[in-house]
Every structure is written in C-alpha cells, then in structure tokens.
Design a protein around this motif. Structure first.
Motif, PDB file in Angstrom:
ATOM      1  N   TYR A  84      25.487  34.304  55.557  1.00 36.28           N
ATOM      2  CA  TYR A  84      25.587  34.172  56.902  1.00 36.28           C
ATOM      3  C   TYR A  84      26.543  34.188  57.868  1.00 36.28           C
ATOM      4  O   TYR A  84      27.155  34.459  58.256  1.00 36.28           O
ATOM      5  CB  TYR A  84      26.496  33.034  55.624  1.00 36.28           C
ATOM      6  CG  TYR A  84      27.726  31.661  56.065  1.00 36.28           C
ATOM      7  CD1 TYR A  84      28.859  32.256  56.863  1.00 36.28           C
ATOM      8  CD2 TYR A  84      26.752  30.824  56.680  1.00 36.28           C
ATOM      9  CE1 TYR A  84      29.324  31.284  57.790  1.00 36.28           C
ATOM     10  CE2 TYR A  84      28.030  29.506  57.013  1.00 36.28           C
ATOM     11  CZ  TYR A  84      29.159  30.135  57.331  1.00 36.28           C
ATOM     12  OH  TYR A  84      29.558  28.998  57.929  1.00 36.28           O
ATOM     13  N   GLN A 123      25.946  30.636  51.504  1.00 39.67           N
ATOM     14  CA  GLN A 123      25.721  31.694  49.875  1.00 39.67           C
ATOM     15  C   GLN A 123      25.544  33.621  50.831  1.00 39.67           C
ATOM     16  O   GLN A 123      25.469  33.643  52.391  1.00 39.67           O
ATOM     17  CB  GLN A 123      24.032  31.255  49.909  1.00 39.67           C
ATOM     18  CG  GLN A 123      24.126  29.776  49.350  1.00 39.67           C
ATOM     19  CD  GLN A 123      22.772  29.421  49.105  1.00 39.67           C
ATOM     20  OE1 GLN A 123      21.534  30.831  48.526  1.00 39.67           O
ATOM     21  NE2 GLN A 123      22.209  28.164  48.754  1.00 39.67           N
ATOM     22  N   TYR A 127      21.801  32.080  59.573  1.00 45.57           N
ATOM     23  CA  TYR A 127      22.089  32.975  58.812  1.00 45.57           C
ATOM     24  C   TYR A 127      20.890  34.020  60.091  1.00 45.57           C
ATOM     25  O   TYR A 127      20.289  33.694  60.727  1.00 45.57           O
ATOM     26  CB  TYR A 127      21.438  32.616  57.604  1.00 45.57           C
ATOM     27  CG  TYR A 127      21.833  31.910  56.529  1.00 45.57           C
ATOM     28  CD1 TYR A 127      22.402  30.845  56.516  1.00 45.57           C
ATOM     29  CD2 TYR A 127      22.304  32.829  55.535  1.00 45.57           C
ATOM     30  CE1 TYR A 127      23.269  30.333  56.074  1.00 45.57           C
ATOM     31  CE2 TYR A 127      23.549  32.239  54.530  1.00 45.57           C
ATOM     32  CZ  TYR A 127      23.367  30.740  54.170  1.00 45.57           C
ATOM     33  OH  TYR A 127      24.060  30.033  53.369  1.00 45.57           O
ATOM     34  N   GLN A 156      19.050  37.995  59.260  1.00 43.43           N
ATOM     35  CA  GLN A 156      18.572  39.017  58.585  1.00 43.43           C
ATOM     36  C   GLN A 156      18.293  40.520  58.688  1.00 43.43           C
ATOM     37  O   GLN A 156      17.377  40.317  59.756  1.00 43.43           O
ATOM     38  CB  GLN A 156      17.568  38.837  57.559  1.00 43.43           C
ATOM     39  CG  GLN A 156      17.218  39.205  56.329  1.00 43.43           C
ATOM     40  CD  GLN A 156      16.643  39.121  55.275  1.00 43.43           C
ATOM     41  OE1 GLN A 156      15.024  38.265  55.853  1.00 43.43           O
ATOM     42  NE2 GLN A 156      16.088  39.409  54.705  1.00 43.43           N
ATOM     43  N   PHE A 176      15.861  38.773  46.339  1.00 42.75           N
ATOM     44  CA  PHE A 176      17.637  39.265  46.453  1.00 42.75           C
ATOM     45  C   PHE A 176      18.386  38.084  45.212  1.00 42.75           C
ATOM     46  O   PHE A 176      17.497  37.028  45.307  1.00 42.75           O
ATOM     47  CB  PHE A 176      17.725  38.347  48.457  1.00 42.75           C
ATOM     48  CG  PHE A 176      17.399  39.370  49.244  1.00 42.75           C
ATOM     49  CD1 PHE A 176      15.462  38.631  49.451  1.00 42.75           C
ATOM     50  CD2 PHE A 176      17.934  39.942  49.737  1.00 42.75           C
ATOM     51  CE1 PHE A 176      15.497  39.956  50.581  1.00 42.75           C
ATOM     52  CE2 PHE A 176      17.496  41.444  50.637  1.00 42.75           C
ATOM     53  CZ  PHE A 176      16.396  40.507  50.907  1.00 42.75           C
ATOM     54  N   PHE A 202      24.390  37.198  50.452  1.00 46.80           N
ATOM     55  CA  PHE A 202      23.356  37.764  49.427  1.00 46.80           C
ATOM     56  C   PHE A 202      23.756  38.999  49.178  1.00 46.80           C
ATOM     57  O   PHE A 202      24.501  40.343  49.819  1.00 46.80           O
ATOM     58  CB  PHE A 202      22.126  37.575  50.541  1.00 46.80           C
ATOM     59  CG  PHE A 202      21.503  36.173  50.741  1.00 46.80           C
ATOM     60  CD1 PHE A 202      22.216  35.678  51.876  1.00 46.80           C
ATOM     61  CD2 PHE A 202      20.737  35.585  49.680  1.00 46.80           C
ATOM     62  CE1 PHE A 202      21.047  34.347  51.177  1.00 46.80           C
ATOM     63  CE2 PHE A 202      19.927  34.828  50.019  1.00 46.80           C
ATOM     64  CZ  PHE A 202      20.140  33.645  50.954  1.00 46.80           C
ATOM     65  N   GLY A 203      22.868  39.232  48.625  1.00 51.19           N
ATOM     66  CA  GLY A 203      23.031  40.835  47.662  1.00 51.19           C
ATOM     67  C   GLY A 203      22.201  41.873  48.953  1.00 51.19           C
ATOM     68  O   GLY A 203      21.226  41.029  49.412  1.00 51.19           O
ATOM     69  N   PRO A 204      21.843  43.030  48.286  1.00 51.04           N
ATOM     70  CA  PRO A 204      20.847  43.692  49.049  1.00 51.04           C
ATOM     71  C   PRO A 204      19.699  43.761  48.631  1.00 51.04           C
ATOM     72  O   PRO A 204      18.948  44.307  49.820  1.00 51.04           O
ATOM     73  CB  PRO A 204      21.796  45.396  48.646  1.00 51.04           C
ATOM     74  CG  PRO A 204      22.455  45.294  47.142  1.00 51.04           C
ATOM     75  CD  PRO A 204      22.712  43.354  47.466  1.00 51.04           C
ATOM     76  N   GLN A 206      18.010  43.961  54.586  1.00 48.96           N
ATOM     77  CA  GLN A 206      19.205  43.511  54.421  1.00 48.96           C
ATOM     78  C   GLN A 206      18.782  42.096  53.978  1.00 48.96           C
ATOM     79  O   GLN A 206      17.476  41.618  54.043  1.00 48.96           O
ATOM     80  CB  GLN A 206      19.991  44.293  55.350  1.00 48.96           C
ATOM     81  CG  GLN A 206      20.512  45.245  55.030  1.00 48.96           C
ATOM     82  CD  GLN A 206      22.005  45.310  56.817  1.00 48.96           C
ATOM     83  OE1 GLN A 206      22.615  44.874  56.587  1.00 48.96           O
ATOM     84  NE2 GLN A 206      21.824  46.207  57.646  1.00 48.96           N
ATOM     85  N   GLY A 207      19.522  41.865  52.985  1.00 53.03           N
ATOM     86  CA  GLY A 207      19.872  40.734  52.431  1.00 53.03           C
ATOM     87  C   GLY A 207      20.059  39.618  53.483  1.00 53.03           C
ATOM     88  O   GLY A 207      21.238  40.238  54.519  1.00 53.03           O
ATOM     89  N   PRO A 208      19.700  38.263  53.494  1.00 50.50           N
ATOM     90  CA  PRO A 208      20.372  37.704  54.793  1.00 50.50           C
ATOM     91  C   PRO A 208      21.824  37.331  54.360  1.00 50.50           C
ATOM     92  O   PRO A 208      22.010  37.383  53.836  1.00 50.50           O
ATOM     93  CB  PRO A 208      20.057  35.707  54.418  1.00 50.50           C
ATOM     94  CG  PRO A 208      18.413  36.124  53.703  1.00 50.50           C
ATOM     95  CD  PRO A 208      18.745  37.737  52.914  1.00 50.50           C
TER      96      PRO A 208
END
Lengths: 113, 113
Positions: free
Chosen positions: B46, A102, B36, B38, A90, A104-106, B42-44
């Motif tokens: 916020y 932050q 956060y 998830q 990630f 995050f991307g996929p 998928q990405g985490p």
C-alpha cells in the motif's frame, strides 16, 4: 511492515494431493484475504474472511476452501491440487474500517506437477 | 468498481520525480483512489489513497484532479528501489474491501541509474 507471514514459502506437489497454505498475522486485524497471481491475470481474490469462522468466496474460489478458527490464522486448502492451481498465493489483512488499505504477506510459490 | 487506465510502462531517471498517471473517468462520488506497488517477487505494498483532496505521506504524493477523473502519483526523488509495478485502484469503502481489491495490469516503472 505489517506482521504477516505465510508458510510454506515454496512448495512443489503432485496433481491430486491436498495442500494447505497458512497465513499468520500479529496485527489483530479482522479481515484476511487470499489472492492468487498469475501472468496475464494480475491478482485475483480467492476467498476472504471477516472474522473468526466467517468467510466468503471471491472471484476464483472453485477448487479452494478456507478456514479461520483463530483471528491470527487463515488457512487456504486445495483439496486435490491441479496443475491450473500452480501460482503465487498472497495473503492480505485489513482493519474493519479501512478494508481497502490492505497489507500483504510475502507470498507462497506453489508448483503442481 | 470504476475501471482505471494506466500506461503499461514508464522510465524515470534516478533522483528525479516520477509521475505516474491514472485515468478513472467513471469514478463515482463515494469512490476513493488507492495506489499500491509490487516490487518483483514481493507482495503488493500500500502506498497512499485519497478521495478528492491531494494527499502526501512519507512515500509519495497523490494529486487528484478537481473533476476526479484522473490522478497522478508522485514519487518525489525516485531511487532504484522504486522500480516496481504500480497499481491504481478505485474502490468504495462500503463494498470494495469486502470483495477484495481489483488489481489491473498497472504501470511498470523502471528507474534508470
């Protein structure tokens, strides 16, 4: 959602081959990060960047290098991939004054055979 | 960074409020509490953060006890899409961001229909 893309999204490679993962952002954020996520370990920081050409190591940097020649791109390179680098990678970005917030991307799923 | 303790998993009925606890008894004065989540594959993402006052945004509310040793994330009307792993992170703005975020194991919240 923050404008973060990762490429490729999936990759299968063989042990010993070089691999480069790309993270691209359209938010003009200063900070960029690479994490890996593995079962039983959660997310761990590999490298991060605090500006163009400014990078530093994270918790699990061995076997990885990074480069940031433009604000929008942060590249992660595995010089010689190993099976232990099979993981989900990630990328994340943050602003200078809100580094704990932050985005995050996929993710990129990498399988090293 | 201070350590956090979260339950491994929780269930909540759809439409009800989901209350996710987090203990951070060793938190220091300048450390914030971040949440956060998830969603699978998928990405985490916020959610929210706070220092000592309660905070609310469009996603959730964060209640921090007066002694700051624990906090609760509240999702007021949980939906099936809220099923995810929720991470409570304690970090100081001066040092946490540059070193990345430390994700523990989190709480797997399952919303039941």
């Amino acid at each position: 959602d923050a404008g973060i893309t990762q490429s490729p999204r999936h990759k299968v490679t063989e042990t010993g081959t070089p691999v480069t993962l790309r993270c691209h952002q359209t938010e003009n954020h200063r900070y960029m990060y690479w994490y890996r996520q593995d079962p039983g370990h959660g997310l761990r920081l590999i490298h991060y960047s605090y500006g163009v050409k400014d990078t530093d190591k994270g918790e699990v940097s061995d076997g990885y290098s990074v480069s940031r020649s433009k604000t929008e791109d942060f590249l992660l390179t595995l010089e010689s991939a190993t099976s232990s680098q099979t993981s989900v990678y990630f990328c994340a970005i943050s602003e200078s004054d809100k580094r704990e917030t932050q985005y995050f991307g996929p993710g990129t799923r990498l399988l090293v055979l | 960074d201070a350590k956090t303790t979260q339950p491994t998993s929780m269930d909540c009925a759809e439409g009800r409020a989901a209350n996710l606890p987090c203990n951070h008894s060793t938190i220091s004065g300048n450390e914030y509490v971040y949440w956060y989540r998830q969603i699978h594959s998928q990405g985490p993402q916020y959610i929210i953060h706070g220092l000592k006052n309660n905070e609310t945004n469009e996603m959730a509310s964060l209640i921090i006890t007066e002694d700051r040793k624990s906090s609760t994330l509240i999702l007021p009307h949980a939906t099936l899409r809220d099923t995810a792993v929720y991470y409570c992170i304690v970090s100081s703005p001066s040092g946490g961001g540059a070193d990345g975020l430390t994700f523990g194991k989190g709480t797997h919240l399952i919303i039941q229909p």
